[in-house]
Design a protein around this motif. Structure first.
Motif, PDB file in Angstrom:
ATOM      1  N   UNK A  17       0.827  -1.213   0.000  1.00  0.00           N
ATOM      2  CA  UNK A  17       0.000   0.000   0.000  1.00  0.00           C
ATOM      3  C   UNK A  17       0.857   1.257   0.000  1.00  0.00           C
ATOM      4  N   UNK A  18       2.110   1.145   0.419  1.00  0.00           N
ATOM      5  CA  UNK A  18       2.984   2.318   0.498  1.00  0.00           C
ATOM      6  C   UNK A  18       3.807   2.503  -0.769  1.00  0.00           C
ATOM      7  N   UNK A  19       4.616   1.501  -1.142  1.00  0.00           N
ATOM      8  CA  UNK A  19       5.572   1.705  -2.244  1.00  0.00           C
ATOM      9  C   UNK A  19       5.147   1.035  -3.536  1.00  0.00           C
ATOM     10  N   UNK A  20       4.082   0.232  -3.495  1.00  0.00           N
ATOM     11  CA  UNK A  20       3.588  -0.371  -4.728  1.00  0.00           C
ATOM     12  C   UNK A  20       4.319  -1.624  -5.168  1.00  0.00           C
ATOM     13  N   UNK A  21       5.285  -2.084  -4.405  1.00  0.00           N
ATOM     14  CA  UNK A  21       5.982  -3.326  -4.758  1.00  0.00           C
ATOM     15  C   UNK A  21       4.988  -4.482  -4.825  1.00  0.00           C
ATOM     16  N   UNK A  22       5.196  -5.375  -5.790  1.00  0.00           N
ATOM     17  CA  UNK A  22       4.270  -6.504  -5.926  1.00  0.00           C
ATOM     18  C   UNK A  22       4.943  -7.822  -5.573  1.00  0.00           C
ATOM     19  N   UNK A  23       4.119  -8.720  -5.047  1.00  0.00           N
ATOM     20  CA  UNK A  23       4.619 -10.017  -4.597  1.00  0.00           C
ATOM     21  C   UNK A  23       3.694 -11.121  -5.076  1.00  0.00           C
ATOM     22  N   UNK A  24       4.227 -12.336  -5.076  1.00  0.00           N
ATOM     23  CA  UNK A  24       3.399 -13.506  -5.397  1.00  0.00           C
ATOM     24  C   UNK A  24       2.315 -13.688  -4.340  1.00  0.00           C
ATOM     25  N   UNK A  25       1.296 -14.443  -4.713  1.00  0.00           N
ATOM     26  CA  UNK A  25       0.119 -14.590  -3.849  1.00  0.00           C
ATOM     27  C   UNK A  25       0.346 -15.647  -2.763  1.00  0.00           C
ATOM     28  N   UNK A  26       1.276 -15.365  -1.879  1.00  0.00           N
ATOM     29  CA  UNK A  26       1.637 -16.299  -0.826  1.00  0.00           C
ATOM     30  C   UNK A  26       1.126 -15.790   0.538  1.00  0.00           C
ATOM     31  N   UNK A  27       1.535 -16.478   1.608  1.00  0.00           N
ATOM     32  CA  UNK A  27       1.134 -16.044   2.960  1.00  0.00           C
ATOM     33  C   UNK A  27       2.159 -15.043   3.488  1.00  0.00           C
ATOM     34  N   UNK A  28       1.979 -13.790   3.195  1.00  0.00           N
ATOM     35  CA  UNK A  28       2.834 -12.729   3.739  1.00  0.00           C
ATOM     36  C   UNK A  28       2.026 -11.451   3.812  1.00  0.00           C
ATOM     37  N   UNK A  29       2.452 -10.525   4.665  1.00  0.00           N
ATOM     38  CA  UNK A  29       1.609  -9.337   4.860  1.00  0.00           C
ATOM     39  C   UNK A  29       2.394  -8.038   4.955  1.00  0.00           C
ATOM     40  N   UNK A  30       3.732  -8.114   4.960  1.00  0.00           N
ATOM     41  CA  UNK A  30       4.538  -6.895   5.104  1.00  0.00           C
ATOM     42  C   UNK A  30       5.509  -6.780   3.930  1.00  0.00           C
ATOM     43  N   UNK A  31       5.620  -5.587   3.403  1.00  0.00           N
ATOM     44  CA  UNK A  31       6.515  -5.340   2.268  1.00  0.00           C
ATOM     45  C   UNK A  31       7.978  -5.506   2.699  1.00  0.00           C
ATOM     46  N   UNK A  32       8.747  -6.245   1.912  1.00  0.00           N
ATOM     47  CA  UNK A  32      10.157  -6.478   2.255  1.00  0.00           C
ATOM     48  C   UNK A  32      11.017  -5.242   2.014  1.00  0.00           C
ATOM     49  N   UNK A  33      10.495  -4.333   1.210  1.00  0.00           N
ATOM     50  CA  UNK A  33      11.271  -3.124   0.896  1.00  0.00           C
ATOM     51  C   UNK A  33      11.042  -2.011   1.914  1.00  0.00           C
ATOM     52  N   UNK A  34       9.738  -1.734   2.189  1.00  0.00           N
ATOM     53  CA  UNK A  34       9.446  -0.539   3.011  1.00  0.00           C
ATOM     54  C   UNK A  34       8.630  -0.866   4.265  1.00  0.00           C
ATOM     55  N   UNK A  35       8.375  -2.156   4.503  1.00  0.00           N
ATOM     56  CA  UNK A  35       7.591  -2.598   5.667  1.00  0.00           C
ATOM     57  C   UNK A  35       6.139  -2.088   5.659  1.00  0.00           C
TER      58      UNK A  35
END
Lengths: 433, 433
Positions: free
Chosen positions: B21-39
Motif C-alpha cells: 500500500x505504500x511503495x507499490x511493490x508486488x509479490x506472489x500470492x503467498x502467505x505474507x503481509x509486510x513489504x520487504x522493501x518498506x515494511x
C-alpha cells in the motif's frame, strides 16, 4: 356445524377459516384458539385449490429471502408483513457429524442463526404479530420458556407494538437479558412454564391483548410450517426420508409435518413417506413416556432438566405429535442432561454450530437413534436445531474446557502448547485403552 | 520494483498479486503481509479490466445467498469456497430509530445476525480459511478480541482444520465460551490485545500456521469489502450518502471504502461521494484523538473500555481510516462507556436489534454526530452493526432493568402491572420536569 365465513377483506388471502382439529367446526378468522363445541384446538384452514392454481416453485423463488416467500401458505392477508429477515436459515450438509455418527446424508436445519433473535420462534412470532396488527391489537404478549419472550419483545419493538411477556422466574440469564434489552414489561412468574401458561390464559380472557401462543395460537403456530417448506425447497424440492426435531408443546413437530403435506397436496413436491422422530429431555419427557408405554394420552409431568426451552410438562399438541411419530414409523426418544451437553459439544466441534440445550437434546437423540439402528445410514436425515447456545451458557459452563492461561511471551506459549499436546495424547491413550 | 507473478493456477482468478500500500511493490500470492522493501502493509490487487468484462448485476444476483456471490472480488481461486451462509445480512430500514434521532433515511446493516457466529468476522474468516486451505495450511490461528476467535474456531471446526486461537485473558464470558465450545486450543494471554498481537507475530514466524489476521491478513481483510458490496446491492445498486462504522484496527472501515470504489470502478454502481464516519470508545480512541488533534499519525494508547472487541490501542490501519474520514468529509468521534450502554438500549428498543458494545459505540456516535449537525437529516445513512449483544452480556447486566417477579396468580399479576404503570408515569413526569 360450519359457520358461514364472512368478511374476508382481501381477495388474495388463501386462508379461509379457523377449523377445529377434533370436530371440524369452523369459525371466523378472529383471535380464538379453542372450539366452542368440543374444546378442541383450532387450526387455520386454506383453500388448497386456489393455492394449487396460483403458487409455483418459481413464484416462491421470486419472493423475499425470508419466510414471507411462502405468504400464500401463511394466515395473513396483508402484502406488507413484518419482515425482519426471519427464515431461510442454512440447511447445512453435515458431513463431519454424519461421519462421526455413521450416517451418509445428514443435514442440519440451523435456526440457531435465525433472525432476529436466534431461534425458530422468530418464525411464529413474525406471523403472529403480523396477524395481531391485522386484527387490531396494539399490545402483544406471550407465555414463554425464554426464546419466545426474546422474539416477541424484539419484533414488537421493531413494529412499534406494546409488549408484556411472561416467563418462569428461574430462566437462564441470557434469555432474561435477551428480553429485557428491548424494554417490554417482563413478568417473572414464580412457577414452571405450565403455571405461567395457565396464568396467561386467565390474563388473555381479561385483557384485550394478543397473546401470540394463546388467543393467536392458530395463526402463530402456522409459522412453524416454514421449517418444512424450507427444507423441501433447500433439498431441491424434495422431501427428506427422516426428520428429527425437539418436542416441547409438540406444535413445531406437527407443523413441519403439515408443511410437507401441504407442499405435496399442491404439487410443489412429490409425495413421500417421511419418518418423524421426536426428541425430549429425560427430565421432561411426557410425550416420550406415552410413546414408550404405548399410551395415546399424555400424563403431565413436573419438569426438571437443563433443557428449559423445551420443558413443557403438559404439552398442548403432545397427542398430535405422538400420532405423527407412530403413523410415520418414527420414534420418540429422550436423553439425560449429560447427554444433552455432549450433544451440544458434538455439534459444535464437528460442524461449528453452537446450539442451546434444545439443540443438544436433538443431537443426542439423533445419536441414540442411529446407535439403536432406528435411523438407516442410507436415509436422507434432517435434524432441526432450533436455538442458539449463547442463550444457555450456564448449561455448558464448566463442561467446555478452560483456556490455557499464558504470559505474552513465546516461551510461555510454547510450554502451554507442549502441555496441551501431552494432555491430548493422554486423552487418546485413554480412548485406546 | 514489481516481481513477476507466476503460477496462477486457475484461469478464472481475478486477483493477481499482493501489492504494498505504500511503495507499490508486488509479490506472489503467498502467505505474507509486510513489504520487504518498506515494511508497508500488503493488499490484494485485482485485474479490474477482467472484472468489468465478466461481472454484472445479474451474474452476482444469480450467485449464492452469501458473501460468495462476490467471489470474483475476493482473493480465492477455488470455485468451492467454505460457505456456511456468511453474509447477506439484513439491511434494515430503521424508521423508528431514525425518528428518535431526527433522520429521514436510516439503515442498519445488521451483522449481529451474521452466520455462523454472529459478527462481521465470519466474513473475513470465511475468506481467510478458504485461502488458507488453498495455500496448504492445516492449522489456522488468530490474535483476537473475541469475535474473531469465535469465528475462526467455528469455521475451522466446520472445515476440519486444526485451530489455535489467542485472546486477552480478561474477555467477556460469552466470547470465551463461544470459542471453547468448538474445541480449538485456546491461549488466554495475560495482557491486552496489542500484546496478544505481538506474541502472535512471533508465533507466526516460528510455526507454519496460517494466522488469519497476520500472515494471511491481506486475504482475510478483503472479506470486509462484502459489507460495502452488500449495502450497495441492497440499496438497489446505489451507494449511500453517509456511513458510520466502528474503528478497531481500522481495517473494516477502509475495506467498506474499497468495496464502494471497486463497484464504481467496474460500473456496477454510479460513482458518488460517500462520507465515512468512524466510531471509537473514549477508553480506546487513538484514531479519534489523531482526528481531533489534526495529526496524521496515531499515538498508541492503553485500552480501558467495556467495548473490548474494538479495544485496539495500536491500530494497524488507523492512518488509512483517518485519511478516508478526512478526504470524504466524514468524522471520527468517540463516546463514553455509559453512552455505549445507552446506544445498545436505544437500538434494541427502537429496532429490536440486540448488539454488543461495538454496536452500542456506533449507535452512540451516530447520535452524537446527528446532534452536532454533522449528519444531514436528508442523507441516506447506513450504520454498521458488527456483533451480537448475547456475547457481551456483562456490559448491560444491571442496566436493562429487572423483571417484575410475581406469583402465578391473576391478582399478583395485576398488582405488578399497576406498579409498573405507576413507575412509567413517574418516569414520564421526570422527563417532563
Amino acid at each position: 356445524m360450519t359457520q358461514a365465513i364472512a368478511n374476508q377483506t382481501k381477495t388474495n388471502a388463501t386462508f379461509r377459516a379457523l377449523k377445529c382439529k377434533e370436530c371440524g367446526a369452523e369459525y371466523e378468522l378472529q383471535a380464538m384458539h379453542v372450539c366452542e363445541y368440543c374444546f378442541g384446538p383450532l387450526e387455520v384452514a386454506y383453500d388448497y385449490t386456489a393455492l394449487r392454481e396460483t403458487v409455483t416453485r418459481e413464484s416462491i423463488q421470486k419472493g423475499p429471502h425470508s419466510i414471507w416467500r411462502y405468504r400464500p401458505f401463511l394466515p395473513v392477508a396483508t402484502d406488507n408483513p413484518i419482515d425482519v429477515g426471519t427464515g431461510l436459515t442454512p440447511l447445512v450438509r453435515a458431513n463431519r457429524l454424519a461421519r462421526r455418527l455413521g450416517l451418509k446424508k445428514l443435514y442440519i436445519k440451523n435456526d440457531a442463526v435465525n433472525m432476529p433473535t436466534l431461534s425458530f420462534k422468530d418464525r411464529v412470532v413474525s406471523v403472529a404479530l403480523t396477524r395481531a396488527r391485522e386484527l387490531g391489537f396494539t399490545t402483544v404478549s406471550c407465555a414463554s420458556t425464554g426464546n419466545l419472550a426474546n422474539s416477541t419483545a424484539a419484533i414488537a419493538a421493531h413494529a412499534g407494538l406494546d409488549c408484556c411477556v411472561f416467563i418462569p422466574a428461574d430462566l437462564e440469564a441470557g434469555k432474561v437479558l435477551g428480553t429485557l434489552i428491548y424494554s417490554p414489561t417482563v413478568m417473572a412468574v414464580q412457577g414452571n412454564y405450565d403455571q405461567v401458561n395457565r396464568l396467561c390464559s386467565e390474563v388473555a380472557n381479561t385483557y384485550g391483548w394478543g397473546f401470540v401462543n394463546i388467543n393467536l395460537r392458530p395463526y402463530y403456530s402456522e409459522g412453524s410450517k416454514t421449517l418444512g417448506y424450507e427444507v423441501a425447497e433447500q433439498l431441491g424440492w424434495e422431501l427428506p426420508d427422516h426428520v428429527v426435531a425437539p418436542l416441547a408443546s409438540g406444535s413445531l413437530f406437527t407443523k413441519i409435518y403439515k408443511g410437507f403435506q401441504e407442499f405435496t397436496e399442491v404439487g410443489l413436491v412429490e409425495g413421500k413417506h417421511v419418518r418423524f422422530s421426536g426428541a425430549q429431555a429425560d427430565g421432561c419427557s411426557p410425550i416420550a413416556q406415552a410413546y414408550r408405554e404405548n399410551r395415546d394420552f399424555i400424563k403431565p409431568v413436573k419438569p426438571s432438566t437443563i433443557a428449559k426451552s423445551i420443558a413443557i410438562g403438559n404439552p398442548a399438541d403432545g397427542v398430535y405429535a405422538l400420532d405423527i411419530a407412530r403413523k410415520t414409523n418414527g420414534n420418540i426418544e429422550s436423553v439425560s442432561d449429560p447427554e444433552i451437553i455432549e450433544g451440544i459439544k458434538l455439534l459444535a466441534e464437528t460442524e461449528g454450530i453452537f446450539t442451546e440445550t434444545a439443540g443438544g437434546t436433538t443431537i443426542a437423540v439423533l445419536k441414540k437413534l442411529v446407535e439403536a439402528g432406528k435411523i438407516d445410514p442410507e436415509e436422507t436425515t434432517v435434524a432441526y436445531i432450533t436455538g442458539n447456545g449463547l442463550k444457555t451458557q450456564e448449561a455448558v459452563q464448566g463442561y467446555a474446557g478452560e483456556p490455557l492461561t499464558i504470559e505474552p511471551k513465546l516461551d510461555s506459549f510454547e510450554r502451554a502448547l507442549e502441555r496441551s499436546r501431552t494432555l491430548e495424547r493422554l486423552d487418546w491413550q485413554q480412548v485406546l485403552v
